[in-house]
Design an enzyme around this catalytic site. Structure first.
Site: not given
Length: 215
Positions: A125, A143
């Site tokens: 991420k 996220d």
DNA sequence: ATCCCGAGGG
DNA sequence: CCCTCTGGAT
């Protein structure tokens, strides 16, 4: 006859609406170079960007280079990072990240996802978000916001971020994933919040299968 | 699966 | 009180 939403929102329509709503979407972490943004992203785990931005001015003033962080006193870092969550872990993380940059990347922030995820405390991420927001790349950073939107829009039922990424990315032209990431994060923060999403003022309400299911 | 962190909201 | 906040490591 109440109109029924499809159980899966059309990806292209969603992206168009999000782009219209957030034409200048960008990461709102305060940073003026790749090193600062990398540090800010590491600090942002389970923490609002506002809170991260409250500690980075002192941090970025005191430490300028990767070597500065690598040589930092852990107690000093912990004190500065006090207001962010997980400050002990993150103090260690900042040092470990900087040490890896010094030892393996000549003190510079690498530009590829493969290199970035090889750095401790930099997961997929974070690597994707950095590439998208600093290096002009296109990737999907999953996220908490992107995952929540994807689930509510009917794009995935997965909970694992990597699986969410695979399912959602398959719905888009790869070149669009950076824009999707940045607009979806903003929308998740401002409208499609975890607790009480503002479906009444959501530009996606007309296509979202979850619209109005939250009181 | 659990831990790390604590302020702030509902 | 419980949940959430731009995760990642163990």
């Amino acid at each position: 006859m109440p109109s029924r939403q499809p159980d899966r929102a059309d990806p292209e329509i969603v992206l168009r609406l999000l782009t219209e709503a957030y034409p200048d979407a960008r990461v709102e972490l305060a940073a003026s170079n790749p090193l600062e943004l990398l540090i800010a992203i590491v600090l942002s785990a389970q923490t609002t960007d506002e809170r991260v931005n409250s500690v980075t001015p002192e941090l970025f003033t005191r430490y300028r280079t990767a070597a500065d962080y690598a040589a930092a006193d852990l107690a000093d870092l912990e004190r500065i990072l006090g207001p962010v969550g997980y400050y002990r872990q993150k103090a260690k993380a900042v040092k470990a990240v900087a040490t890896a940059l010094v030892e393996r990347f000549d003190g510079e922030v690498p530009r590829t996802v493969e290199e970035l995820v090889s750095i401790p405390w930099v997961g997929r991420k974070s690597a994707h978000l950095l590439v998208v927001s600093m290096f002009g790349g296109s990737a999907l950073a999953v996220d908490t916001h992107v995952k929540r939107l994807a689930k509510r829009l009917g794009w995935t039922t997965q909970d694992d971020a990597d699986k969410v990424e695979a399912e959602v990315a398959a719905l888009f032209d790869p070149a669009e994933l950076g824009r999707l990431t940045l607009t979806a994060i903003l929308h998740g923060r401002r409208v499609c919040t975890a607790r009480r999403p503002a479906c009444g003022s959501c530009v996606l309400a007309g296509v979202c299968p979850s619209a109005g299911q939250f009181g």
